[in-house]
Design a protein around this motif. Structure first.
Motif, PDB file in Angstrom:
ATOM      1  N   PRO A  81      -7.856 -25.146  -7.499  1.00 23.99           N
ATOM      2  CA  PRO A  81      -9.520 -24.864  -7.333  1.00 23.99           C
ATOM      3  C   PRO A  81      -9.244 -23.188  -7.865  1.00 23.99           C
ATOM      4  N   ARG A  82     -10.117 -22.215  -8.026  1.00 21.20           N
ATOM      5  CA  ARG A  82     -10.138 -21.132  -8.585  1.00 21.20           C
ATOM      6  C   ARG A  82     -10.495 -19.528  -7.555  1.00 21.20           C
ATOM      7  N   PHE A  83      -8.935 -19.267  -7.027  1.00 22.98           N
ATOM      8  CA  PHE A  83      -9.262 -18.532  -6.303  1.00 22.98           C
ATOM      9  C   PHE A  83      -9.265 -16.716  -6.507  1.00 22.98           C
ATOM     10  N   HIS A  84      -9.920 -16.558  -7.208  1.00 20.09           N
ATOM     11  CA  HIS A  84      -9.897 -15.311  -7.347  1.00 20.09           C
ATOM     12  C   HIS A  84     -11.693 -15.203  -7.172  1.00 20.09           C
ATOM     13  N   PRO A  85     -11.973 -14.309  -6.607  1.00 16.72           N
ATOM     14  CA  PRO A  85     -13.688 -13.989  -6.573  1.00 16.72           C
ATOM     15  C   PRO A  85     -13.972 -14.170  -6.793  1.00 16.72           C
ATOM     16  N   VAL A  86     -15.552 -15.392  -7.368  1.00 18.95           N
ATOM     17  CA  VAL A  86     -16.802 -15.035  -9.015  1.00 18.95           C
ATOM     18  C   VAL A  86     -17.350 -13.454  -9.123  1.00 18.95           C
ATOM     19  N   ASP A  87     -17.400 -12.729  -8.092  1.00 21.56           N
ATOM     20  CA  ASP A  87     -18.469 -11.303  -7.569  1.00 21.56           C
ATOM     21  C   ASP A  87     -17.146 -10.392  -8.540  1.00 21.56           C
ATOM     22  N   ASN A  88     -17.506  -9.909  -9.729  1.00 21.94           N
ATOM     23  CA  ASN A  88     -17.299  -9.104 -10.628  1.00 21.94           C
ATOM     24  C   ASN A  88     -16.635  -7.995 -10.134  1.00 21.94           C
ATOM     25  N   LEU A  89     -16.810  -7.415  -9.048  1.00 24.66           N
ATOM     26  CA  LEU A  89     -16.231  -5.598  -8.626  1.00 24.66           C
ATOM     27  C   LEU A  89     -15.047  -6.175  -7.206  1.00 24.66           C
ATOM     28  N   LYS A  90     -15.415  -7.699  -6.763  1.00 23.76           N
ATOM     29  CA  LYS A  90     -14.289  -7.903  -6.038  1.00 23.76           C
ATOM     30  C   LYS A  90     -13.055  -8.350  -6.611  1.00 23.76           C
ATOM     31  N   ARG A  91     -13.505  -9.124  -7.577  1.00 29.02           N
ATOM     32  CA  ARG A  91     -12.426  -9.576  -8.792  1.00 29.02           C
ATOM     33  C   ARG A  91     -11.263  -8.004  -9.160  1.00 29.02           C
ATOM     34  N   ALA A  92     -12.449  -7.593 -10.023  1.00 29.40           N
ATOM     35  CA  ALA A  92     -11.427  -6.098 -10.100  1.00 29.40           C
ATOM     36  C   ALA A  92     -10.731  -5.289  -9.375  1.00 29.40           C
ATOM     37  N   GLN A  93     -10.847  -5.010  -8.244  1.00 27.54           N
ATOM     38  CA  GLN A  93     -10.562  -5.027  -6.882  1.00 27.54           C
ATOM     39  C   GLN A  93      -9.178  -5.776  -6.298  1.00 27.54           C
ATOM     40  N   HIS A  94      -8.912  -6.613  -6.479  1.00 23.67           N
ATOM     41  CA  HIS A  94      -7.960  -7.877  -6.568  1.00 23.67           C
ATOM     42  C   HIS A  94      -7.195  -7.751  -8.146  1.00 23.67           C
ATOM     43  N   LYS A  95      -7.687  -7.279  -8.900  1.00 20.51           N
ATOM     44  CA  LYS A  95      -6.878  -7.312  -9.877  1.00 20.51           C
ATOM     45  C   LYS A  95      -6.175  -5.732  -9.577  1.00 20.51           C
ATOM     46  N   ALA A  96      -6.883  -4.492  -9.299  1.00 24.37           N
ATOM     47  CA  ALA A  96      -5.680  -3.284  -8.943  1.00 24.37           C
ATOM     48  C   ALA A  96      -4.875  -3.417  -7.625  1.00 24.37           C
ATOM     49  N   TRP A  97      -5.366  -3.793  -6.820  1.00 24.66           N
ATOM     50  CA  TRP A  97      -4.038  -4.111  -6.048  1.00 24.66           C
ATOM     51  C   TRP A  97      -2.702  -5.016  -6.559  1.00 24.66           C
ATOM     52  N   ILE A  98      -2.889  -5.755  -7.449  1.00 28.76           N
ATOM     53  CA  ILE A  98      -1.577  -6.880  -7.514  1.00 28.76           C
ATOM     54  C   ILE A  98      -0.864  -5.747  -8.677  1.00 28.76           C
ATOM     55  N   GLU A  99      -2.094  -4.778  -9.181  1.00 28.63           N
ATOM     56  CA  GLU A  99      -1.015  -3.942 -10.178  1.00 28.63           C
ATOM     57  C   GLU A  99      -0.206  -2.737  -8.998  1.00 28.63           C
ATOM     58  N   PHE A 100      -0.884  -2.578  -7.655  1.00 24.30           N
ATOM     59  CA  PHE A 100      -0.401  -1.917  -6.487  1.00 24.30           C
ATOM     60  C   PHE A 100       0.628  -3.071  -6.121  1.00 24.30           C
ATOM     61  N   GLY A 101       0.723  -3.934  -6.165  1.00 22.70           N
ATOM     62  CA  GLY A 101       1.547  -4.761  -5.907  1.00 22.70           C
ATOM     63  C   GLY A 101       2.732  -4.787  -6.569  1.00 22.70           C
ATOM     64  N   SER A 102       2.877  -4.542  -8.032  1.00 24.35           N
ATOM     65  CA  SER A 102       3.263  -4.233  -8.825  1.00 24.35           C
ATOM     66  C   SER A 102       4.305  -3.059  -8.637  1.00 24.35           C
ATOM     67  N   SER A 103       3.788  -1.988  -8.517  1.00 23.47           N
ATOM     68  CA  SER A 103       3.896  -0.888  -8.320  1.00 23.47           C
ATOM     69  C   SER A 103       4.793  -0.973  -7.297  1.00 23.47           C
ATOM     70  N   LEU A 104       4.867  -1.351  -6.015  1.00 21.96           N
ATOM     71  CA  LEU A 104       5.654  -2.236  -4.598  1.00 21.96           C
ATOM     72  C   LEU A 104       7.133  -2.552  -5.064  1.00 21.96           C
ATOM     73  N   LEU A 105       6.953  -3.200  -5.767  1.00 17.15           N
ATOM     74  CA  LEU A 105       7.966  -4.291  -6.546  1.00 17.15           C
ATOM     75  C   LEU A 105       9.217  -3.402  -7.398  1.00 17.15           C
ATOM     76  N   VAL A 106       8.632  -2.600  -7.747  1.00 18.03           N
ATOM     77  CA  VAL A 106      10.166  -1.630  -8.333  1.00 18.03           C
ATOM     78  C   VAL A 106       9.954  -0.652  -7.479  1.00 18.03           C
ATOM     79  N   LEU A 107       9.534  -0.327  -6.099  1.00 17.53           N
ATOM     80  CA  LEU A 107      10.096   0.529  -5.157  1.00 17.53           C
ATOM     81  C   LEU A 107      11.612  -0.355  -4.554  1.00 17.53           C
ATOM     82  N   GLN A 108      10.708  -2.050  -4.055  1.00 14.62           N
ATOM     83  CA  GLN A 108      11.848  -2.648  -3.710  1.00 14.62           C
ATOM     84  C   GLN A 108      12.829  -2.818  -4.037  1.00 14.62           C
ATOM     85  N   HIS A 109      13.020  -2.925  -5.664  1.00 15.02           N
ATOM     86  CA  HIS A 109      13.805  -3.034  -6.745  1.00 15.02           C
ATOM     87  C   HIS A 109      14.528  -1.948  -7.039  1.00 15.02           C
TER      88      HIS A 109
END
Ligand SMILES: N[C@@H](CCC(=O)N[C@@H](CS)C(=O)NCC(=O)O)C(=O)O
Length: 221
Positions: A81-109
Protein backbone atom coordinates in the motif's frame (compact mmCIF):
# COMPACT_ATOMS: atom_id res chain seq x y z
CA UNK A 1 4.14 -3.05 -9.98
CA UNK A 2 4.21 -6.81 -10.21
CA UNK A 3 6.75 -8.79 -8.32
CA UNK A 4 8.39 -10.15 -11.43
CA UNK A 5 10.50 -7.04 -10.99
CA UNK A 6 13.87 -7.96 -9.55
CA UNK A 7 14.74 -5.77 -6.59
CA UNK A 8 18.22 -5.80 -5.12
CA UNK A 9 19.63 -3.62 -2.38
CA UNK A 10 23.34 -2.98 -2.17
CA UNK A 11 24.23 -2.44 1.45
CA UNK A 12 26.88 -2.03 4.09
CA UNK A 13 25.75 -4.26 6.94
CA UNK A 14 25.55 -1.44 9.53
CA UNK A 15 24.16 1.29 7.29
CA UNK A 16 21.12 3.12 8.70
CA UNK A 17 20.27 4.62 5.32
CA UNK A 18 19.96 1.16 3.76
CA UNK A 19 17.95 0.04 6.76
CA UNK A 20 15.28 2.60 5.86
CA UNK A 21 14.65 0.78 2.57
CA UNK A 22 14.71 -2.62 4.24
CA UNK A 23 12.03 -1.47 6.69
CA UNK A 24 9.84 -0.23 3.87
CA UNK A 25 10.35 -3.35 1.72
CA UNK A 26 9.57 -5.56 4.74
CA UNK A 27 6.48 -3.57 5.65
CA UNK A 28 5.17 -3.94 2.09
CA UNK A 29 6.23 -7.61 1.93
CA UNK A 30 8.21 -7.02 -1.24
CA UNK A 31 10.63 -9.77 -2.28
CA UNK A 32 14.16 -8.45 -2.57
CA UNK A 33 17.77 -9.55 -2.44
CA UNK A 34 20.44 -7.80 -0.45
CA UNK A 35 24.17 -7.76 -1.13
CA UNK A 36 26.56 -6.50 1.52
CA UNK A 37 29.78 -4.84 0.51
CA UNK A 38 32.82 -3.71 2.45
CA UNK A 39 32.79 0.06 2.12
CA UNK A 40 36.46 0.22 3.04
CA UNK A 41 37.26 -1.99 0.05
CA UNK A 42 34.38 -1.33 -2.33
CA UNK A 43 34.26 -3.68 -5.32
CA UNK A 44 34.90 -2.21 -8.74
CA UNK A 45 31.33 -2.87 -9.95
CA UNK A 46 30.03 -0.82 -7.01
CA UNK A 47 32.36 2.09 -7.78
CA UNK A 48 31.12 2.04 -11.34
CA UNK A 49 27.44 2.00 -10.33
CA UNK A 50 27.43 4.42 -7.39
CA UNK A 51 28.09 8.05 -8.46
CA UNK A 52 28.44 9.18 -4.84
CA UNK A 53 30.34 6.08 -3.72
CA UNK A 54 27.63 5.40 -1.13
CA UNK A 55 25.09 2.80 -0.19
CA UNK A 56 22.19 2.26 -0.51
CA UNK A 57 21.87 1.41 -4.16
CA UNK A 58 18.61 -0.08 -5.30
CA UNK A 59 18.86 -2.15 -8.46
CA UNK A 60 15.49 -2.46 -10.19
CA UNK A 61 15.83 -5.05 -12.94
CA UNK A 62 19.43 -3.86 -13.10
CA UNK A 63 18.59 -0.12 -13.28
CA UNK A 64 20.35 1.90 -10.58
CA UNK A 65 18.78 4.17 -7.97
CA UNK A 66 20.75 5.92 -5.25
CA UNK A 67 20.04 8.15 -2.20
CA UNK A 68 17.85 6.65 0.51
CA UNK A 69 15.06 9.27 0.36
CA UNK A 70 14.69 8.78 -3.40
CA UNK A 71 14.68 5.02 -2.97
CA UNK A 72 11.96 5.28 -0.30
CA UNK A 73 9.81 7.31 -2.70
CA UNK A 74 10.34 4.81 -5.49
CA UNK A 75 9.43 1.83 -3.32
CA UNK A 76 6.36 3.61 -2.00
CA UNK A 77 5.15 4.57 -5.47
CA UNK A 78 5.80 1.12 -6.92
CA UNK A 79 4.48 -1.31 -4.30
CA UNK A 80 1.20 -1.11 -2.43
CA UNK A 81 0.00 0.00 0.00
CA UNK A 82 0.99 3.64 -0.44
CA UNK A 83 2.26 5.11 2.82
CA UNK A 84 3.06 8.65 1.70
CA UNK A 85 0.13 11.07 2.24
CA UNK A 86 -1.96 11.82 -0.85
CA UNK A 87 -2.17 15.49 0.10
CA UNK A 88 0.66 17.37 -1.66
CA UNK A 89 1.52 19.59 1.28
CA UNK A 90 1.56 16.75 3.82
CA UNK A 91 3.65 14.59 1.48
CA UNK A 92 6.15 17.44 1.05
CA UNK A 93 6.24 17.89 4.83
CA UNK A 94 7.00 14.18 5.28
CA UNK A 95 9.85 14.47 2.77
CA UNK A 96 11.21 17.49 4.62
CA UNK A 97 11.18 15.63 7.94
CA UNK A 98 12.93 12.67 6.31
CA UNK A 99 15.72 15.10 5.34
CA UNK A 100 15.81 16.24 8.95
CA UNK A 101 16.13 12.58 9.95
CA UNK A 102 19.13 12.28 7.63
CA UNK A 103 20.82 15.20 9.39
CA UNK A 104 20.23 13.48 12.74
CA UNK A 105 21.80 10.30 11.37
CA UNK A 106 24.92 12.33 10.60
CA UNK A 107 24.98 13.59 14.22
CA UNK A 108 24.41 10.05 15.50
CA UNK A 109 27.37 8.86 13.43
CA UNK A 110 29.56 11.64 14.82
CA UNK A 111 28.47 10.76 18.36
CA UNK A 112 29.16 7.05 17.82
CA UNK A 113 32.57 7.62 16.20
CA UNK A 114 33.81 10.35 18.55
CA UNK A 115 37.21 9.51 19.97
CA UNK A 116 37.05 11.76 23.03
CA UNK A 117 34.54 12.56 25.73
CA UNK A 118 34.23 16.27 24.83
CA UNK A 119 33.01 15.46 21.32
CA UNK A 120 30.67 12.80 22.73
CA UNK A 121 29.10 15.38 25.03
CA UNK A 122 28.91 18.00 22.27
CA UNK A 123 27.18 15.65 19.80
CA UNK A 124 24.88 14.22 22.45
CA UNK A 125 23.80 17.76 23.34
CA UNK A 126 23.31 18.68 19.66
CA UNK A 127 21.10 15.64 19.15
CA UNK A 128 19.12 16.35 22.27
CA UNK A 129 18.42 19.93 21.16
CA UNK A 130 17.43 18.85 17.64
CA UNK A 131 14.93 16.26 18.90
CA UNK A 132 12.80 19.09 20.33
CA UNK A 133 11.86 20.02 16.75
CA UNK A 134 9.99 16.71 16.50
CA UNK A 135 7.61 17.48 19.35
CA UNK A 136 5.19 19.73 17.42
CA UNK A 137 4.74 17.47 14.36
CA UNK A 138 4.38 14.43 16.62
CA UNK A 139 1.79 16.14 18.79
CA UNK A 140 -0.11 17.27 15.67
CA UNK A 141 -0.11 13.64 14.50
CA UNK A 142 1.69 14.63 11.28
CA UNK A 143 3.67 11.39 11.00
CA UNK A 144 0.75 9.01 11.47
CA UNK A 145 0.16 6.64 14.35
CA UNK A 146 0.17 2.96 15.22
CA UNK A 147 -2.55 2.37 12.61
CA UNK A 148 -0.82 4.35 9.84
CA UNK A 149 2.77 3.55 9.00
CA UNK A 150 4.67 6.35 7.27
CA UNK A 151 7.93 6.79 5.38
CA UNK A 152 8.98 9.10 8.21
CA UNK A 153 8.68 6.05 10.50
CA UNK A 154 10.96 4.08 8.18
CA UNK A 155 13.42 6.96 8.04
CA UNK A 156 13.69 7.52 11.81
CA UNK A 157 13.59 3.94 13.16
CA UNK A 158 17.29 3.29 12.33
CA UNK A 159 18.25 6.45 14.25
CA UNK A 160 16.40 5.44 17.42
CA UNK A 161 17.74 1.88 17.18
CA UNK A 162 21.34 3.16 17.13
CA UNK A 163 20.81 5.74 19.88
CA UNK A 164 19.32 3.01 22.05
CA UNK A 165 22.30 0.71 21.41
CA UNK A 166 24.82 3.46 22.08
CA UNK A 167 23.17 4.09 25.45
CA UNK A 168 23.35 0.38 26.23
CA UNK A 169 27.06 0.40 25.34
CA UNK A 170 27.66 3.49 27.47
CA UNK A 171 25.05 5.41 29.52
CA UNK A 172 26.98 8.65 28.79
CA UNK A 173 25.53 8.49 25.27
CA UNK A 174 22.01 8.83 26.61
CA UNK A 175 19.92 11.44 24.84
CA UNK A 176 16.88 12.43 26.89
CA UNK A 177 13.94 12.23 24.53
CA UNK A 178 10.95 14.54 24.92
CA UNK A 179 7.99 12.38 25.97
CA UNK A 180 6.31 12.26 22.55
CA UNK A 181 9.62 11.31 20.90
CA UNK A 182 10.17 8.56 23.50
CA UNK A 183 6.71 7.15 22.75
CA UNK A 184 7.38 7.23 19.02
CA UNK A 185 10.78 5.55 19.36
CA UNK A 186 9.26 2.82 21.51
CA UNK A 187 6.44 2.20 19.03
CA UNK A 188 8.89 1.95 16.13
CA UNK A 189 11.19 -0.44 18.02
CA UNK A 190 8.29 -2.83 18.56
CA UNK A 191 7.38 -3.14 14.87
CA UNK A 192 8.30 -6.48 13.24
CA UNK A 193 9.44 -4.68 10.05
CA UNK A 194 11.92 -2.71 12.17
CA UNK A 195 13.07 -5.67 14.27
CA UNK A 196 13.64 -7.71 11.09
CA UNK A 197 15.50 -4.95 9.29
CA UNK A 198 18.98 -5.72 10.63
CA UNK A 199 21.10 -8.84 10.85
CA UNK A 200 20.59 -10.95 13.96
CA UNK A 201 23.90 -10.06 15.55
CA UNK A 202 23.62 -6.37 14.72
CA UNK A 203 24.37 -5.09 18.27
CA UNK A 204 27.64 -7.06 18.49
CA UNK A 205 28.65 -6.04 14.96
CA UNK A 206 27.90 -2.39 15.68
CA UNK A 207 29.94 -2.54 18.87
CA UNK A 208 32.88 -4.35 17.22
CA UNK A 209 32.92 -1.79 14.42
CA UNK A 210 33.06 1.06 16.92
CA UNK A 211 35.81 -0.70 18.88
CA UNK A 212 37.83 -1.11 15.70
CA UNK A 213 37.43 2.60 15.00
CA UNK A 214 38.55 3.55 18.53
CA UNK A 215 35.19 5.11 19.46
CA UNK A 216 35.35 6.59 22.96
CA UNK A 217 31.88 5.32 23.94
CA UNK A 218 32.94 1.68 23.68
CA UNK A 219 36.58 1.83 24.67
CA UNK A 220 36.10 4.07 27.73
CA UNK A 221 34.06 1.51 29.63
N1 LIG B 1 22.58 10.78 1.75
C1 LIG B 1 22.85 9.38 1.62
C2 LIG B 1 23.78 8.96 2.74
C3 LIG B 1 24.21 7.49 2.58
C4 LIG B 1 25.50 7.20 3.34
O1 LIG B 1 26.13 8.10 3.94
N2 LIG B 1 25.91 5.93 3.31
C5 LIG B 1 27.17 5.57 3.93
C6 LIG B 1 27.09 4.22 4.65
S1 LIG B 1 25.98 4.25 6.01
C7 LIG B 1 28.21 5.39 2.83
O2 LIG B 1 27.94 4.79 1.83
N3 LIG B 1 29.42 5.93 3.07
C8 LIG B 1 30.51 5.77 2.16
C9 LIG B 1 31.11 7.08 1.78
O3 LIG B 1 30.52 8.15 2.07
O4 LIG B 1 32.18 7.03 1.16
C10 LIG B 1 21.54 8.58 1.64
O5 LIG B 1 20.58 9.06 2.26
O6 LIG B 1 21.47 7.52 0.99
Amino acid sequence: MNQETEIKLVSFILCPYVQRSVILLESKQVRYQIEYIDLERPPRWFQQLSPLGRVPLLLVDGEVLFESAVILDYIDESFSPRFHPVDNLKRAQHKAWIEFGSSLLVLQHELAMATDSAVVEEKRGDLQAKLDYLVAPLEEGLFGDSAHFSLVDAAFAPLFMRLDLLTRFNPLAKVDYPQSVAGWAERLASLPCVRDSVVEDFPQRFRSYLEKKGAWLVIAC
